[in-house]
Design an enzyme around this catalytic site. Structure first.
Site, PDB file in Angstrom:
ATOM      1  N   SER A 149     -23.414  62.190  -1.341  1.00 51.37           N
ATOM      2  CA  SER A 149     -24.177  63.206  -2.045  1.00 51.37           C
ATOM      3  C   SER A 149     -24.357  64.436  -1.142  1.00 51.37           C
ATOM      4  CB  SER A 149     -25.516  62.616  -2.515  1.00 51.37           C
ATOM      5  OG  SER A 149     -26.171  63.474  -3.407  1.00 51.37           O
ATOM      6  N   ARG A 210     -38.277  64.724 -10.756  1.00 49.92           N
ATOM      7  CA  ARG A 210     -37.498  63.524 -10.479  1.00 49.92           C
ATOM      8  C   ARG A 210     -37.045  62.854 -11.766  1.00 49.92           C
ATOM      9  NH1 ARG A 210     -34.528  61.776  -6.206  1.00 49.92           N
ATOM     10  NH2 ARG A 210     -34.500  59.493  -6.063  1.00 49.92           N
ATOM     11  N   ASP A 291     -20.035  60.050 -12.935  1.00 45.40           N
ATOM     12  CA  ASP A 291     -20.867  61.006 -12.187  1.00 45.40           C
ATOM     13  C   ASP A 291     -20.923  62.339 -12.926  1.00 45.40           C
ATOM     14  OD1 ASP A 291     -22.164  62.620 -10.350  1.00 45.40           O
ATOM     15  OD2 ASP A 291     -21.032  61.863  -8.634  1.00 45.40           O
ATOM     16  N   HIS A 321     -23.887  59.165 -10.503  1.00 39.32           N
ATOM     17  CA  HIS A 321     -23.936  59.703  -9.147  1.00 39.32           C
ATOM     18  C   HIS A 321     -24.530  58.709  -8.158  1.00 39.32           C
ATOM     19  CE1 HIS A 321     -23.919  62.952  -6.208  1.00 39.32           C
ATOM     20  NE2 HIS A 321     -25.177  62.685  -5.914  1.00 39.32           N
ATOM     21  N   ASP A 322     -25.412  57.857  -8.628  1.00 40.30           N
ATOM     22  CA  ASP A 322     -26.050  56.868  -7.755  1.00 40.30           C
ATOM     23  C   ASP A 322     -25.148  55.681  -7.443  1.00 40.30           C
ATOM     24  OD1 ASP A 322     -28.345  58.254  -7.337  1.00 40.30           O
ATOM     25  OD2 ASP A 322     -29.617  57.038  -8.639  1.00 40.30           O
TER      26      ASP A 322
END
Length: 342
Positions: A149, A210, A291, A321-322
């Site tokens: 990232s 978040r 992603d 993405h994680d």
């Protein structure tokens, strides 16, 4: 580029923007704070900057720099009592094996660390800080840099600015620039935090930012599987399955992150720009099929433009993405291959 460095043991009086970070414990990895002098991109003139770091592994082992996303800290492995954010990949017997490799990591700098006149912190600043830290530790060269990232972005900046200090770059879910759609979403997140802070509820702003981020970090498949329950009518309105999951993620983030740190590092992602041709270090790129933060098209563009040999691996995952956190087996296998090749 010339650096001046001065080291000292880890201190307990960290700056306010870093106060949430845990201290190192003994026995465990070597930890410390080092003054490194360089000229930040968004400030005038050189200045001494304090870098907080951790080094874990056997003396003489190959040095691997490991950096994660903006919410990651210098505690990568489970080598001390704090625990590590990537202990499923880095540690004794891991893909990055601390029985034979040394893992070096820093806490990310923010603009406040660079002085009151610094307009922002750039990925170049993080890269120069790491290079200065290598000097302070007496390390001429790192065997590899593994970044995920934001850490991958900094890795690209490090490879472009300090190619003689690096044997191989592994960049996971990070490209040479931020995708415009991701920039737009992060801009909204920062506006939410600024608005909430102006109205006296910073924690609420971080919580909501978040939650919004989580909708981009994870893939459509995971949302479909995790949030398939029917809505329930509670307290005068319908509650949806997604709400509980996102609320919990937002609350956890708001408890451990400061607004100043979030705003600085989120902006740093969007300011990141590296010319692929300037990266002249053998590179392994790893991307994720789902992603939405770093689309595979950006990694393909990066691979084609790099100034050195580069391999691109794509992992099929529902975690978006994680994936670098949620797919340790697949990521670990590619890391072992890349590090053993080198």
């Amino acid at each position: 580029m010339t650096f001046h460095a001065e080291s000292r043991p880890a201190a307990s009086d960290l700056p306010a923007c870093a106060a949430f970070m845990p201290a190192c414990s003994e026995p465990g990895p070597r930890c410390g704070e080092t003054l490194v002098t360089f000229e930040p991109r968004h400030a005038r003139g050189a200045r001494a900057v304090r870098v907080r770091w951790s080094l874990h592994g056997p003396a003489g082992g190959a040095l691997v720099i490991v950096q994660g996303g903006i919410s990651a800290d210098r505690h990568v492995t489970d080598g001390d009592a704090v625990g590590g954010w990537w202990s499923a990949v880095a540690g004794d017997g891991g893909a990055i094996d601390t029985r034979r490799q040394r893992v070096l990591s820093i806490d990310w700098l923010v603009a406040a660390d660079l002085g009151p006149d610094a307009l922002a912190v750039g990925s170049e600043d993080q890269a120069d800080a790491i290079a200065g830290l290598l000097d302070a530790l007496g390390e001429r060269r790192a065997s590899a840099y593994v970044g995920a990232s934001y850490g991958a972005m900094v890795g690209l900046a490090f490879a472009a600015r300090h190619p003689q200090r690096l044997g191989r770059l592994v960049a996971i879910a990070g490209a040479h620039r931020a995708h415009p759609l991701s920039v737009a979403i992060r801009n909204i997140q920062r506006e939410v935090v600024r608005f909430a802070r102006a109205h006296g509820d910073t924690a609420r702003g971080l919580d909501l930012a978040r939650r919004l981020a989580m909708t981009t970090y994870r893939g459509e498949r995971e949302f479909a599987e995790r949030c398939d329950a029917a809505p329930a009518f509670v307290d005068g309105r319908y509650r949806f399955a997604e709400e509980g999951w996102l609320r919990a993620a937002g609350a956890r983030f708001a408890q451990r992150f400061s607004a100043e740190r979030f705003l600085a590092l989120s902006e740093s992602i969007d300011l990141h720009a590296v010319a692929p041709r300037d990266v002249r270090v053998p590179t392994t790129l790893i991307g994720f099929s789902s992603d939405r933060v770093v689309p595979l098209a950006d990694l393909c563009e990066l691979q084609l433009g790099l100034g050195a040999a580069a391999a691109l691996h794509v992992i099929d995952t529902r975690y978006g993405h994680d994936g670098f956190l949620k797919e340790p087996a697949q990521v670990g296998a590619l890391l072992r291959e890349a590090l053993l090749e080198h």
